[in-house]
Design a protein around this motif. Structure first.
Motif, PDB file in Angstrom:
ATOM      1  N   TRP A 195      -9.477  27.107  51.752  1.00  0.00           N
ATOM      2  CA  TRP A 195      -8.754  28.347  51.454  1.00  0.00           C
ATOM      3  C   TRP A 195      -8.768  28.604  49.943  1.00  0.00           C
ATOM      4  CZ3 TRP A 195      -4.858  29.818  48.304  1.00  0.00           C
ATOM      5  CH2 TRP A 195      -4.325  31.090  48.500  1.00  0.00           C
ATOM      6  N   ALA A 196      -8.514  27.554  49.173  1.00  0.00           N
ATOM      7  CA  ALA A 196      -8.501  27.699  47.714  1.00  0.00           C
ATOM      8  C   ALA A 196      -9.879  28.120  47.196  1.00  0.00           C
ATOM      9  CB  ALA A 196      -8.061  26.388  47.065  1.00  0.00           C
TER      10      ALA A 196
ATOM     11  N   THR B  65     -10.190  34.520  42.576  1.00  0.00           N
ATOM     12  CA  THR B  65      -9.736  35.909  42.509  1.00  0.00           C
ATOM     13  C   THR B  65      -8.294  35.976  42.020  1.00  0.00           C
ATOM     14  OG1 THR B  65     -11.207  36.478  44.334  1.00  0.00           O
ATOM     15  CG2 THR B  65      -9.429  38.025  43.850  1.00  0.00           C
ATOM     16  N   HIS B  66      -7.472  35.066  42.525  1.00  0.00           N
ATOM     17  CA  HIS B  66      -6.060  35.017  42.124  1.00  0.00           C
ATOM     18  C   HIS B  66      -5.933  34.751  40.623  1.00  0.00           C
ATOM     19  CE1 HIS B  66      -1.762  34.149  42.486  1.00  0.00           C
ATOM     20  NE2 HIS B  66      -1.988  33.065  41.748  1.00  0.00           N
TER      21      HIS B  66
ATOM     22  N   SER C  16     -11.663  30.541  35.290  1.00  0.00           N
ATOM     23  CA  SER C  16     -12.351  30.413  36.569  1.00  0.00           C
ATOM     24  C   SER C  16     -12.342  28.954  36.995  1.00  0.00           C
ATOM     25  CB  SER C  16     -13.785  30.939  36.471  1.00  0.00           C
ATOM     26  OG  SER C  16     -14.518  30.159  35.548  1.00  0.00           O
ATOM     27  N   VAL C  17     -12.697  28.723  38.229  1.00  0.00           N
ATOM     28  CA  VAL C  17     -12.737  27.370  38.792  1.00  0.00           C
ATOM     29  C   VAL C  17     -14.186  27.010  39.069  1.00  0.00           C
ATOM     30  CG1 VAL C  17     -11.988  25.886  40.685  1.00  0.00           C
ATOM     31  CG2 VAL C  17     -10.475  27.711  39.859  1.00  0.00           C
TER      32      VAL C  17
END
Length: 201
Positions: free
Chosen positions: A15-16, A22-23, A32-33
């Motif tokens: 989910w992450a 975006t979150h 960013s991740v």
């Protein structure tokens, strides 16, 4: 297994992956991740969920740090037959009476069943509750839930743990490939009981 904590954790990670970037970008510009460089850190029996999650899907994360771990998932003759960098960390007082770690299911057990690359560090004069916030440490110390030091060097110990885990993840996730802050005991600012590694795969 469906419905297990490990399965739920993998679903949460998926989910992450779909929603977190975006979150974050909607709230903080330029953040960013990098989902190709995921590290997991766990403590105590929380490591049972972590290791079961990794055994269920070892491609979901890239590196892991087990702090004073417990798990029965690596029992019998089972071994980890894939490569995932792992740090196993333990403390001298953790298995002293009253114990909060169980010999045979601890950091040595994880190290023995993991594959290269791996590193183990056990430090002196600290225990299982020392990683907790001060309020929780004080409760553990007062009721003797786990063996603790007679004094609380909470801030210095937390700084050490943060540095150790950060050095490990910088080495294993950011392409630095330099484990000396984890493996060279002369760089460790607190007393060392045991240290070993298998990093030249």
């Amino acid at each position: 297994l469906p419905g297990s904590q490990a399965d739920t954790s993998l679903k949460e990670l998926n989910w992450a992956r779909k929603h977190l970037s975006t979150h974050l970008s909607a709230r903080t510009a330029g953040v960013s991740v990098d989902w190709e460089r995921i590290g997991l850190v766990c403590h105590s029996s929380g490591c049972d969920v972590t290791v079961r999650m990794i055994l269920q899907n070892h491609t979901a994360v890239n590196s892991t740090a087990f702090l004073e771990p417990f798990s029965s998932a690596l029992s019998g003759g089972s071994t980890v037959d894939f490569r995932m960098p792992a740090l196993m960390y333990g403390t001298e007082l953790c298995e002293s009476f009253p114990p909060c770690c169980i010999k045979g299911f601890d950091w040595n057990h994880f190290y023995d069943h993991w594959s290269c690359p791996r590193a183990l560090l056990e430090t002196k004069d600290h225990g299982h509750c020392d990683i907790l916030d001060h309020l929780e440490w004080n409760a553990c110390h007062t009721i003797h839930f786990c063996k603790t030091r007679s004094d609380n060097n909470w801030e210095a110990y937390h700084t050490f743990i943060q540095g150790l885990v950060s050095a490990f993840f910088i080495s294993t996730l950011q392409g630095v490939n330099d484990w000396h802050y984890v493996t060279n005991t002369t760089e460790i600012p607190i007393g060392v009981m045991d240290a070993k590694n298998d990093i030249n795969c």
